[in-house]
Enzyme design. Structure first.
Site, short mmCIF file in Angstrom:
data_model
loop_
_atom_site.label_atom_id
_atom_site.label_comp_id
_atom_site.label_asym_id
_atom_site.label_seq_id
_atom_site.Cartn_x
_atom_site.Cartn_y
_atom_site.Cartn_z
N GLY A 237 24.97 46.74 -20.30
CA GLY A 237 24.18 47.19 -21.44
C GLY A 237 22.91 47.95 -21.13
O GLY A 237 22.31 48.54 -22.03
N GLY A 277 27.90 49.45 -16.77
CA GLY A 277 28.76 50.63 -16.86
C GLY A 277 27.92 51.89 -16.92
O GLY A 277 27.75 52.62 -15.93
N ARG A 314 30.78 61.39 -27.86
CA ARG A 314 29.54 60.66 -28.10
C ARG A 314 28.63 61.30 -29.16
O ARG A 314 28.10 60.59 -30.02
CB ARG A 314 28.77 60.43 -26.78
CG ARG A 314 29.57 59.64 -25.74
CD ARG A 314 28.71 59.15 -24.60
NE ARG A 314 27.73 58.19 -25.05
CZ ARG A 314 26.48 58.48 -25.31
NH1 ARG A 314 26.01 59.69 -25.10
NH2 ARG A 314 25.66 57.57 -25.75
N TYR A 318 28.35 58.67 -32.02
CA TYR A 318 27.12 57.87 -31.95
C TYR A 318 25.86 58.69 -32.20
O TYR A 318 24.77 58.22 -31.89
CB TYR A 318 26.96 57.26 -30.55
CG TYR A 318 28.14 56.49 -30.01
CD1 TYR A 318 28.76 55.49 -30.76
CD2 TYR A 318 28.61 56.73 -28.73
CE1 TYR A 318 29.82 54.77 -30.24
CE2 TYR A 318 29.68 56.01 -28.20
CZ TYR A 318 30.27 55.04 -28.96
OH TYR A 318 31.32 54.33 -28.44
N CYS A 343 38.91 71.33 -35.40
CA CYS A 343 38.83 71.58 -36.84
C CYS A 343 38.18 70.41 -37.59
O CYS A 343 38.83 69.75 -38.41
CB CYS A 343 40.21 71.89 -37.38
SG CYS A 343 40.89 73.33 -36.55
C1 LIG Z 1 32.36 43.31 -22.09
C2 LIG Z 1 31.57 44.49 -21.65
N1 LIG Z 1 30.89 44.42 -20.51
C3 LIG Z 1 30.18 45.47 -20.06
C4 LIG Z 1 30.12 46.66 -20.76
C5 LIG Z 1 29.33 47.80 -20.18
O1 LIG Z 1 28.28 48.17 -20.96
P1 LIG Z 1 27.29 49.32 -20.47
O2 LIG Z 1 28.12 50.49 -20.15
O3 LIG Z 1 26.38 49.53 -21.59
O4 LIG Z 1 26.59 48.79 -19.25
C6 LIG Z 1 30.80 46.77 -21.96
C7 LIG Z 1 30.71 48.01 -22.75
O5 LIG Z 1 30.94 48.12 -23.88
C8 LIG Z 1 31.56 45.67 -22.42
O6 LIG Z 1 32.25 45.73 -23.56
#
Ligand SMILES: Cc1ncc(COP(=O)(O)O)c(C=O)c1O
Length: 391
Positions: A237, A277, A314, A318, A343
């Site tokens: 996150g 991520g 994105r 978002y 389109c």
């Molecule tokens: C269960 C879980 N872990 C980790 C992540 C990774 O989040 P981020 O890319 O914000 O670090 C996500 C992303 O949605 C997720 O669903």
């Protein structure tokens, strides 16, 4: 990101992007693997002692995965497809944490057959399903309970996952039922962890800290009854800036995030895990696209490019604001909407954006597209998927 000799460059080694367009055929995602290395090492250093499981939904490119595996990462997956890709890319089942709210019978059976390291369970019916299937298969599932602490991390509503009206995780009031279920299935389920993931693109940590504080006593309480409980997975996150490249400020946010995490959880008797991520991949990739037309109306100028919302969703989904830069530096400026060929009026990358002056045939880079770019791409309008190049 930086211009050297008027050419846009990517990553710590400042690799020029223009040469990659010599035989341009369609939009290209470019990922800089040295940048991935740098980001992973910075995070591993800040979160010393924490086992990192890269959330591969951000970018499941095989070379990216191989690089992260080499660096010591595990993989956080959310489907059987991702499990297969992780295994093909060199991860072992012992490197895999399996999250997701909708695991099917087939997916769970496969996870059990393979012996996946940790299954993060998102609902009571899922826990029951795992217990039953593992019993039938003569297996012992290693599960973590994904808890939903009902906190607000102040992100876009579509990427918030830790509020009680989100579908993710389990409310704390469910703990007595979860304990009962775990005991009923003690022959086929081993509780090894608790997990949380509050959402994505988190840039301040009040809600996150509150969540850790809420879950600590829950962890301790569960540990009294389940001696096998030994992992605390605090999810991913951590956010990045899309409107500027300020790696120093991001480093200080990383330090703040790491301090809150390690200080809050230090007195727990457990291993710590994380599932980053976006922070690892976001800056490491760009989407290169070619200007097709400059279209002027009485209201606006449109720069129409050959990539669309199907390649990078994105901005449409978002309201994300990516920087967009011409590959060749331009001293003049123009203001335009940068839009794709799809389109839909939601098919735009930026509106009323000041952009270096570009013309038909020029290339521009949609910056910071290394995470949730190609992985969310589709063939809508039967447009081809973009190419991917790792440098
Ligand atoms: C269960 C879980 N872990 C980790 C992540 C990774 O989040 P981020 O890319 O914000 O670090 C996500 C992303 O949605 C997720 O669903």
């Amino acid at each position: 990101m930086e211009y050297i000799n008027n050419e846009l460059c990517l990553g710590p080694l400042k690799k020029p992007l223009a040469p990659l367009c010599a035989n341009y055929m369609r939009p290209i995602y470019v990922y800089d693997l040295d940048f991935v290395t740098q980001r992973f090492q910075a995070m591993a250093k800040a979160l010393k002692g924490v086992r990192l499981f890269y959330a591969m939904k951000a970018n499941p490119n095989a070379e990216v995965l191989q690089r992260l595996k080499t660096l010591g990462s595990g993989a956080d997956v959310v489907s059987l497809g991702e499990i297969k890709r992780a295994l093909e890319s060199g991860f072992s089942v012992q490197d895999i944490v399996y999250s997701g709210v909708g695991k099917t019978v087939h997916e769970i059976n496969e996870a059990l057959r393979l012996g996946i390291y940790q299954i993060n369970v998102e609902s009571l019916p899922e826990l029951e399903r795992i217990g039953k299937l593992a019993l039938e298969a003569g297996k012992k599932a290693q599960v973590a309970l994904r808890l939903n602490p009902d906190v607000d991390i102040k992100t876009h509503p579509y990427i918030a996952t830790g509020l009680k009206d989100n579908k993710f995780g389990m409310e704390l009031s469910l703990i007595p039922d979860l304990k009962k279920c775990l005991k009923n299935y003690s022959a086929s389920i081993e509780l090894v962890g608790i997990s949380l993931h509050l959402g994505s693109q988190m840039l301040e940590f009040t809600g996150y800290q509150e969540a850790l504080q809420k879950l600590k006593p829950v962890f301790k309480d569960l540990q009294k009854e389940f001696a096998t409980l030994k992992r605390f997975d605090f999810g991913g996150g951590l956010g990045i800036f899309y409107d500027r490249l300020d790696l120093e400020l991001e480093e200080s946010l990383l330090q703040e995030y790491a301090k809150i995490t390690l200080d809050t959880l230090s007195d727990l008797d457990c291993e710590l895990q994380s599932e980053p991520g976006r922070w690892l991949l976001g800056h490491c990739g760009v989407l290169i696209t070619q200007v097709q037309y400059i279209k002027k109306t009485s209201a606006k100028t449109f720069v129409i490019v050959d990539a669309g919302m199907n390649h990078l969703i994105r901005p449409s989904l978002y309201e994300a604001d990516h920087m967009i830069l011409p590959l060749g530096k331009s001293l003049e400026n123009m203001k335009a909407d940068i839009v794709g060929p799809i389109c839909e009026s939601s098919d735009f990358f930026a509106k009323d954006r000041s952009l270096g002056s570009v013309k038909e045939g020029d290339f521009v880079a949609v910056m910071d597209s290394g995470a949730y770019g190609y992985s969310m791409a589709s063939v809508y309008n039967l447009q081809e998927l973009p190419l991917e190049i790792c440098i």
